[in-house]
Design a protein around this motif. Structure first.
Motif, PDB file in Angstrom:
ATOM      1  N   GLY A   1       1.721  11.174   8.070  1.00  0.00           N
ATOM      2  CA  GLY A   1       0.844  10.306   7.281  1.00  0.00           C
ATOM      3  C   GLY A   1       0.955  10.530   5.791  1.00  0.00           C
ATOM      4  O   GLY A   1       0.539   9.688   5.000  1.00  0.00           O
TER       5      GLY A   1
ATOM      6  N   VAL B   1      -1.242   5.883  14.605  1.00  0.00           N
ATOM      7  CA  VAL B   1      -1.825   5.117  13.509  1.00  0.00           C
ATOM      8  C   VAL B   1      -3.187   4.610  13.937  1.00  0.00           C
ATOM      9  O   VAL B   1      -3.298   3.726  14.784  1.00  0.00           O
ATOM     10  CB  VAL B   1      -0.919   3.909  13.127  1.00  0.00           C
ATOM     11  N   SER B   2      -4.226   5.216  13.407  1.00  0.00           N
ATOM     12  CA  SER B   2      -5.580   4.718  13.670  1.00  0.00           C
ATOM     13  C   SER B   2      -6.345   4.793  12.346  1.00  0.00           C
ATOM     14  O   SER B   2      -5.862   4.228  11.366  1.00  0.00           O
ATOM     15  CB  SER B   2      -6.244   5.512  14.792  1.00  0.00           C
ATOM     16  N   THR B   3      -7.488   5.447  12.297  1.00  0.00           N
ATOM     17  CA  THR B   3      -8.186   5.595  11.010  1.00  0.00           C
ATOM     18  C   THR B   3      -7.243   6.200   9.975  1.00  0.00           C
ATOM     19  O   THR B   3      -7.127   5.736   8.854  1.00  0.00           O
ATOM     20  CB  THR B   3      -9.419   6.512  11.176  1.00  0.00           C
ATOM     21  N   GLY B   4      -6.571   7.282  10.378  1.00  0.00           N
ATOM     22  CA  GLY B   4      -5.531   7.889   9.551  1.00  0.00           C
ATOM     23  C   GLY B   4      -4.178   7.717  10.221  1.00  0.00           C
ATOM     24  O   GLY B   4      -4.049   6.972  11.200  1.00  0.00           O
ATOM     25  N   VAL B   5      -3.162   8.380   9.671  1.00  0.00           N
ATOM     26  CA  VAL B   5      -1.844   8.392  10.306  1.00  0.00           C
ATOM     27  C   VAL B   5      -1.463   9.848  10.533  1.00  0.00           C
ATOM     28  O   VAL B   5      -1.449  10.645   9.577  1.00  0.00           O
ATOM     29  CB  VAL B   5      -0.775   7.711   9.427  1.00  0.00           C
TER      30      VAL B   5
ATOM     31  N   SER C   1      -2.576   2.839   7.439  1.00  0.00           N
ATOM     32  CA  SER C   1      -3.605   3.234   8.408  1.00  0.00           C
ATOM     33  C   SER C   1      -4.621   2.115   8.590  1.00  0.00           C
ATOM     34  O   SER C   1      -4.654   1.155   7.809  1.00  0.00           O
ATOM     35  CB  SER C   1      -4.328   4.490   7.905  1.00  0.00           C
TER      36      SER C   1
ATOM     37  N   GLU D   1      -0.257   7.007   4.968  1.00  0.00           N
ATOM     38  CA  GLU D   1      -1.632   6.807   5.427  1.00  0.00           C
ATOM     39  C   GLU D   1      -2.413   5.866   4.515  1.00  0.00           C
ATOM     40  O   GLU D   1      -3.270   5.116   4.980  1.00  0.00           O
ATOM     41  CB  GLU D   1      -2.341   8.165   5.513  1.00  0.00           C
TER      42      GLU D   1
END
Lengths: 332, 332
Positions: B174, B148-152, B198, B194
C-alpha cells in the motif's frame, strides 16, 4: 588411497569467476577465503561469433589459472555472469542480444571445455552478489543492488541468496513504472525508471533542451557540439552550478528515490547498494535520491536500511561470479 | 512406553489457527491435511483491554477445539495473525494500534495459556499464505497478495515461505510510491498506492467531486446524502454507467495496475492474488488494473504470471494461520 568424487572436489581449494560482457571478459581466480590471486581482461569479440567467444572464455580461464599458479585439478567450480535472461538451474542462456546468442547451453558447453562444474547466472544478479559479499553490502541477508549507467539494472539478494523469481526474471528494477504518462522506455512501456533516470534518459532530456535553443550551459560544457551532449556533460554542468543541468540531475535523482522508497516498503532490505557511472556523477543526483527516499519510505523500513554507494566498480560482476562458485562448492 | 517430547508433538494430528482483528477474532481447527473441522467467530472487544482480548482468544480456541471434538493434547501448534508490526521469531507484537497494544510478548503469553507452541505473524502475511495454500494461489512458490479495502495491504510468499524482510516490515504494498505529487497518504507521505486506489481514496475523490457540485450520479446513488458517499456507492454508480464514477474507478484500477506491473518486473512471481472489498466492486476497476499491468509489465514477467481474484474472502487470515501452524509443526 584414491579419494571419492566429492572428497576430490572438497579438497579443491580454488574457484574461478568470469564476467562475460558485450565488449570485455573479466576472469579471476580466488582461494576459498575469497582472496583474488589473479585477474585477466580480454576483448569479447562478439562479432567474431559464438565459438570465438567461448574460446576466449576458456583461454582467459587458462591464463588466469596460470597467473595464479593454480592447476585445474585444484579448482572446485567456476561461476559465470552473462548479460541476458537465462535459466540458472540448467545454465541455458535464453537470449544475450549483445552477444547474438539464443538458447545456448553455456553451462554444459563450458563445463565440458573447462572440466569443471560451471554455474551460470545473470550479470546484474552476480554484481548484486559481488557487492553483497565483497563490496559495500556487508554480507547482508536482504540486499538490493541498483546500477545506473546507460540503462538501469539490478539484482536482489533475499534470504542470503540471489532471488531469481519464478522464471529467472526478478530484479528488473529499471522497469518499475514510476510515471504512467512518462517518456517511452527502450522496453516499449511508458515511464519506467530507466526512461527517467538512466544516463540515456538524462542525455535525452539535455539534447531536447538544447534542440529548443535552451541548455546553453550544458552545450558549452560539450564544447558547443550538440552531438557531444551526454549524461557526463550534464553532470559536469550541474556540478558547475548550471541551473538547467541541476534540474535534470535532480529529477533523475527524485525518480531513483521513488523507486528506492517503493523497494524499501515492499522488501524491507537492510542494505541498498547503488552503483554505475551515473551514481558517480557528484552529489546532486545522490542527494535528491536520498531526500525523496526519506520522504516516501515508511519510517520503519527507513530506520533499518543503509543506502550506500557500490564499492567494486566494474569488478562487481566477476567478484559475484567468484562468490557464486564458492557458495555452490561449499556444500560439496 | 512414554514417547519423547518431539515424538509426542509429531503424533499430534491437529492445528489451531487464529485471525485476531480489531473487531473480531476468527478461530479454526484443522487436521494435518488442512481440512477445517470447526470455525468460531467472537468479538475482539479491544476497548475492554489486553487481558480481555487474550482471554477471548483462549476461550475461542477452547470452543473451536470442543466443536471439532479435538483435545489440546492432540494439537501440534497454533498460528495467530495480528494486525501490526511484530517479530515472528520471538512472537513479540511491537504495535497493534487497533488493539492498543505495544511490545506485547503475545507468542509467549498464548503459548503458556494454551500449552501449545504458538507462532505469531502479521495478518496480511498470513492472508497471503492462506490464499497461497488454500485459496487462489495454487501453492505457488512465488506469490504476491494484495488486499484493497479501506487501506491497501499485502504479503509476499517468496521461495515458498512468507518473506519478512530484514526487520519484519516487508509487503507494505500500500505504500509503494506511484505519484510523487499525489495525494497525501495516512502514512504521511505523498502518492502511495493506498492514497490512490484504496476504498478511502475512492470515497475521498467522490466526496470532493460532490463538494464541487459535480458527481450528481454518485450523490443520487447515495440517496442524495453527502455523508453516504462511499467507495461502494461509487462502484455501484460506475457499474450503472455513471461517467464520473467510471473515471474514479478506472483511475484507481490504473494505479493498482502500475503497482502490480512494478512488482512483476521486480519479483517475477507466478501468481498475483487480489482481494478485499474494493476488488469485488465489479469489472471496471479490475479491467483497468489488468490493462495497465499489461501495458507496464515486461512481457517476460507477464507471460509467466496468473493474476487472479482472492478466493477465501475474510477467511484468508485464519486459513493462513492454520497453514503457518502446519508448516511449523511439519518438521517436528
Amino acid at each position: 588411497m584414491k579419494s571419492s568424487f566429492w572428497g576430490d572436489y572438497l579438497s579443491r581449494n580454488y574457484v574461478v569467476g568470469v564476467d562475460l560482457g558485450g565488449t570485455k571478459i573479466l576472469t579471476a581466480v580466488a582461494d576459498r577465503q575469497g582472496s583474488v590471486l589473479s585477474r585477466v581482461r580480454v576483448a569479447t569479440g562478439a562479432d567474431l561469433g559464438q565459438d570465438h567467444v567461448i574460446n576466449e572464455i576458456v583461454t582467459s580461464v587458462a591464463v588466469a589459472l596460470r597467473e595464479a599458479g593454480v592447476s585445474t585439478e585444484a579448482v572446485a567450480a567456476a561461476g559465470i555472469g552473462v548479460p541476458g535472461p537465462l535459466d540458472p538451474q540448467t545454465g541455458v542462456v535464453y537470449l544475450a542480444p549483445n552477444l547474438g546468442w539464443q538458447n545456448l547451453s553455456l553451462g554444459e558447453i563450458l563445463g565440458s571445455r573447462l572440466k569443471l562444474p560451471v554455474y551460470v547466472d545473470n550479470d546484474a544478479n552476480l554484481a548484486a552478489l559481488g557487492e553483497c559479499v565483497y563490496g559495500a553490502g556487508q554480507s547482508a541477508d536482504n540486499l538490493v543492488y541498483i546500477t545506473v549507467s546507460t540503462g538501469v539494472g539490478g539484482g536482489l539478494i533475499l534470504g542470503g541468496k540471489i532471488y531469481h523469481g519464478f522464471s529467472g526474471g526478478a530484479g528488473e528494477i529499471g522497469h518499475i513504472t514510476l510515471a504512467a504518462d512518462g517518456p517511452r522506455c527502450g522496453c516499449g512501456n511508458l515511464g519506467c525508471l530507466e526512461a527517467l533516470a538512466s544516463g540515456t534518459a538524462i542525455a535525452k532530456r539535455a539534447v531536447a533542451l538544447v534542440a529548443e535553443g535552451r541548455g546553453l550551459g550544458i552545450l558549452s560544457r560539450a564544447g558547443g557540439d550538440r552531438g557531444g551532449v551526454s549524461a557526463r556533460v550534464v553532470a559536469a554542468a550541474a556540478s558547475n552550478g548550471d541551473g538547467e543541468a541541476i534540474l535534470i540531475m535532480r529529477d533523475a535523482g527524485r525518480y531513483l528515490g521513488m523507486a528506492v522508497a517503493g523497494i524499501l516498503n515492499l522488501l524491507n532490505p537492510s542494505v541498498v547498494v547503488l552503483g554505475g557511472g551515473v551514481m558517480q556523477s557528484g552529489s546532486i543526483l545522490w542527494e535528491a535520491m536520498l531526500e525523496t527516499t526519506r520522504r516516501c519510505a515508511l519510517s520503519s523500513a527507513l530506520q533499518e536500511v543503509s543506502i550506500v554507494r557500490a564499492a567494486l566498480g566494474e569488478e562487481a560482476g566477476v567478484m559475484g561470479a567468484l562468490a557464486l562458485a564458492l557458495e555452490k562448492s561449499q556444500g560439496v
